[in-house]
Design a protein around this motif. Structure first.
Motif, PDB file in Angstrom:
ATOM      1  N   ARG A  56      17.470 101.870 138.234  1.00 49.64           N
ATOM      2  CA  ARG A  56      18.737 102.523 138.040  1.00 49.64           C
ATOM      3  C   ARG A  56      20.040 102.088 138.829  1.00 49.64           C
ATOM      4  NH1 ARG A  56      19.980 108.237 140.435  1.00 49.64           N
ATOM      5  NH2 ARG A  56      21.810 108.523 139.436  1.00 49.64           N
ATOM      6  N   VAL A  57      20.876 101.753 138.670  1.00 50.23           N
ATOM      7  CA  VAL A  57      22.055 101.059 139.344  1.00 50.23           C
ATOM      8  C   VAL A  57      22.946 102.390 139.201  1.00 50.23           C
ATOM      9  CG1 VAL A  57      24.018  99.572 139.442  1.00 50.23           C
ATOM     10  CG2 VAL A  57      21.973  98.852 138.498  1.00 50.23           C
ATOM     11  N   ALA A  95      14.173 101.822 142.021  1.00 52.18           N
ATOM     12  CA  ALA A  95      13.202 101.691 141.013  1.00 52.18           C
ATOM     13  C   ALA A  95      12.851 103.184 140.432  1.00 52.18           C
ATOM     14  CB  ALA A  95      11.963 101.063 141.621  1.00 52.18           C
ATOM     15  N   LEU A  96      12.949 103.409 139.237  1.00 55.30           N
ATOM     16  CA  LEU A  96      12.672 104.836 138.426  1.00 55.30           C
ATOM     17  C   LEU A  96      11.176 104.428 138.252  1.00 55.30           C
ATOM     18  CD1 LEU A  96      15.712 104.806 135.950  1.00 55.30           C
ATOM     19  CD2 LEU A  96      15.381 106.187 138.212  1.00 55.30           C
ATOM     20  N   THR A  97      10.326 103.521 138.091  1.00 57.82           N
ATOM     21  CA  THR A  97       8.870 103.215 137.909  1.00 57.82           C
ATOM     22  C   THR A  97       8.526 102.283 138.855  1.00 57.82           C
ATOM     23  OG1 THR A  97       9.351 101.565 136.215  1.00 57.82           O
ATOM     24  CG2 THR A  97       9.430 103.821 135.388  1.00 57.82           C
ATOM     25  N   ASP A  98       7.219 101.910 138.922  1.00 57.23           N
ATOM     26  CA  ASP A  98       6.783 100.681 139.566  1.00 57.23           C
ATOM     27  C   ASP A  98       7.262  99.578 138.915  1.00 57.23           C
ATOM     28  OD1 ASP A  98       5.421 102.415 141.407  1.00 57.23           O
ATOM     29  OD2 ASP A  98       3.469 102.016 140.419  1.00 57.23           O
ATOM     30  N   CYS A  99       7.927  98.562 139.640  1.00 56.11           N
ATOM     31  CA  CYS A  99       8.494  97.470 138.990  1.00 56.11           C
ATOM     32  C   CYS A  99       7.861  96.019 139.594  1.00 56.11           C
ATOM     33  CB  CYS A  99       9.920  97.415 139.424  1.00 56.11           C
ATOM     34  SG  CYS A  99      10.897  98.979 138.760  1.00 56.11           S
ATOM     35  N   GLU A 100       7.729  95.374 138.737  1.00 47.28           N
ATOM     36  CA  GLU A 100       7.332  93.891 138.770  1.00 47.28           C
ATOM     37  C   GLU A 100       8.613  92.979 138.760  1.00 47.28           C
ATOM     38  OE1 GLU A 100       4.821  92.927 140.562  1.00 47.28           O
ATOM     39  OE2 GLU A 100       3.851  95.353 140.380  1.00 47.28           O
ATOM     40  N   LEU A 101       9.001  92.244 139.616  1.00 48.72           N
ATOM     41  CA  LEU A 101      10.145  91.228 139.520  1.00 48.72           C
ATOM     42  C   LEU A 101       9.805  89.802 139.751  1.00 48.72           C
ATOM     43  CD1 LEU A 101      11.326  93.994 141.250  1.00 48.72           C
ATOM     44  CD2 LEU A 101      13.074  93.417 140.359  1.00 48.72           C
ATOM     45  N   ASN A 162      12.444 108.573 126.422  1.00 49.53           N
ATOM     46  CA  ASN A 162      11.302 109.020 126.915  1.00 49.53           C
ATOM     47  C   ASN A 162      10.844 108.599 128.195  1.00 49.53           C
ATOM     48  OD1 ASN A 162      10.933 110.529 124.436  1.00 49.53           O
ATOM     49  ND2 ASN A 162      10.391 108.599 123.428  1.00 49.53           N
ATOM     50  N   GLN A 163      11.552 107.754 128.990  1.00 53.62           N
ATOM     51  CA  GLN A 163      11.181 107.298 130.114  1.00 53.62           C
ATOM     52  C   GLN A 163      12.089 107.535 131.103  1.00 53.62           C
ATOM     53  OE1 GLN A 163      11.147 103.050 129.102  1.00 53.62           O
ATOM     54  NE2 GLN A 163       9.186 103.144 128.412  1.00 53.62           N
ATOM     55  N   VAL A 164      13.335 107.924 130.906  1.00 50.52           N
ATOM     56  CA  VAL A 164      14.279 108.138 131.997  1.00 50.52           C
ATOM     57  C   VAL A 164      14.958 109.600 131.954  1.00 50.52           C
ATOM     58  CG1 VAL A 164      16.849 107.249 132.770  1.00 50.52           C
ATOM     59  CG2 VAL A 164      15.033 105.529 131.760  1.00 50.52           C
ATOM     60  N   PRO A 165      15.053 110.161 133.319  1.00 47.85           N
ATOM     61  CA  PRO A 165      15.578 111.413 133.183  1.00 47.85           C
ATOM     62  C   PRO A 165      17.025 111.427 132.522  1.00 47.85           C
ATOM     63  CG  PRO A 165      14.849 110.946 135.222  1.00 47.85           C
ATOM     64  CD  PRO A 165      14.561 109.653 134.403  1.00 47.85           C
ATOM     65  N   LEU A 166      17.227 112.251 131.409  1.00 52.81           N
ATOM     66  CA  LEU A 166      18.382 112.409 130.472  1.00 52.81           C
ATOM     67  C   LEU A 166      19.708 112.322 131.248  1.00 52.81           C
ATOM     68  CD1 LEU A 166      17.035 114.509 127.401  1.00 52.81           C
ATOM     69  CD2 LEU A 166      17.326 112.011 127.833  1.00 52.81           C
ATOM     70  N   THR A 176      28.499 114.535 130.244  1.00 54.36           N
ATOM     71  CA  THR A 176      27.406 115.726 130.724  1.00 54.36           C
ATOM     72  C   THR A 176      26.283 115.559 130.157  1.00 54.36           C
ATOM     73  OG1 THR A 176      28.085 117.617 129.551  1.00 54.36           O
ATOM     74  CG2 THR A 176      29.636 116.902 131.580  1.00 54.36           C
ATOM     75  N   ALA A 177      25.200 116.012 131.073  1.00 52.45           N
ATOM     76  CA  ALA A 177      23.799 116.225 130.521  1.00 52.45           C
ATOM     77  C   ALA A 177      23.731 117.100 129.354  1.00 52.45           C
ATOM     78  CB  ALA A 177      22.843 116.641 131.609  1.00 52.45           C
ATOM     79  N   GLU A 178      24.873 118.320 129.227  1.00 52.39           N
ATOM     80  CA  GLU A 178      24.921 119.190 128.390  1.00 52.39           C
ATOM     81  C   GLU A 178      25.306 118.526 126.899  1.00 52.39           C
ATOM     82  OE1 GLU A 178      24.695 120.964 132.071  1.00 52.39           O
ATOM     83  OE2 GLU A 178      26.062 119.534 131.489  1.00 52.39           O
ATOM     84  N   THR A 179      26.265 117.610 126.909  1.00 47.26           N
ATOM     85  CA  THR A 179      26.868 117.116 125.955  1.00 47.26           C
ATOM     86  C   THR A 179      25.679 116.229 125.361  1.00 47.26           C
ATOM     87  OG1 THR A 179      29.030 117.053 126.643  1.00 47.26           O
ATOM     88  CG2 THR A 179      28.699 115.271 125.257  1.00 47.26           C
TER      89      THR A 179
END
Length: 190
Positions: A56-57, A95-101, A162-166, A176-179
């Motif tokens: 996430r940037v 990193a939002l998850t474990d990452c391999e770069l 399904n993978q990232v907080p909305l 907004t998250a509500e929208t």
């Protein structure tokens, strides 16, 4: 590094011998969930290909975090102002998850031109594609409704929902998250 080779080939359409030379400059790197690829105020000195995971940037303002981008498997990640101009970053990359770069340091990035004669042309294409992506994002924010932005992003990367907080997706889409929740419910019930 098959995914990296595929990425390089899709971007640049160069001979496989040159792809192997370019790949040799990239080194494997792992980042654990919650750790930072880059923190604001620091200089980014590498360009990385995201083999696995999500980054996430975002920028922190006085009142909130603003998500600029969510990078997923198969994309490059860096802070161009740091990599190219050696300026401190205004954003965080976490990193939002474990990452391999697979990462290339600035010095090696600058030396590729000595090994691949057409590198400067290829680099120009890469940066032009980055700029085009930025132009497209600006256009969507200026010309599209929230619903159109949501639908476009959902069509492009539905798995992220399904993978990232909305709230991160909502912020990235300029709503907004509500929208976002309302638009999601509308699509699910239609």
């Amino acid at each position: 590094m098959n995914h990296l080779a595929t990425y390089i080939q899709s971007y640049f359409n160069i001979p496989s011998s040159d792809i192997e030379k370019i790949q040799s400059f990239f080194k494997p790197e792992s980042i654990k969930k919650g750790d930072y690829f880059l923190k604001a105020g620091r200089q980014c000195s590498r360009l990385s290909f995201l083999q696995e995971g999500l980054l996430r940037v975002y920028t922190t303002t006085a009142t909130k975090d603003v998500t600029q981008w969510i990078s997923s498997k198969g994309y490059m990640i860096t802070d161009l102002s740091g990599l190219i101009f050696q300026l401190p970053s205004t954003c965080n990359i976490q990193a939002l998850t474990d990452c391999e770069l697979y990462s290339i340091e600035r010095e090696d990035y600058n030396d590729i031109g000595k090994v691949i004669p057409q590198w400067h042309y290829l680099e120009k294409l890469f940066i032009a594609k980055c700029f085009k992506t930025l132009e497209d994002r600006v256009f969507t924010h200026l010309a599209m409704t929230a619903e159109e932005r949501y639908q476009q992003f959902f069509n492009w990367q539905p798995e992220l929902f399904n993978q990232v907080p909305l709230q991160y997706i909502a912020s990235m889409l300029g709503m907004t998250a509500e929208t976002l929740s309302r638009l999601r419910n509308k699509k699910l019930n239609s």
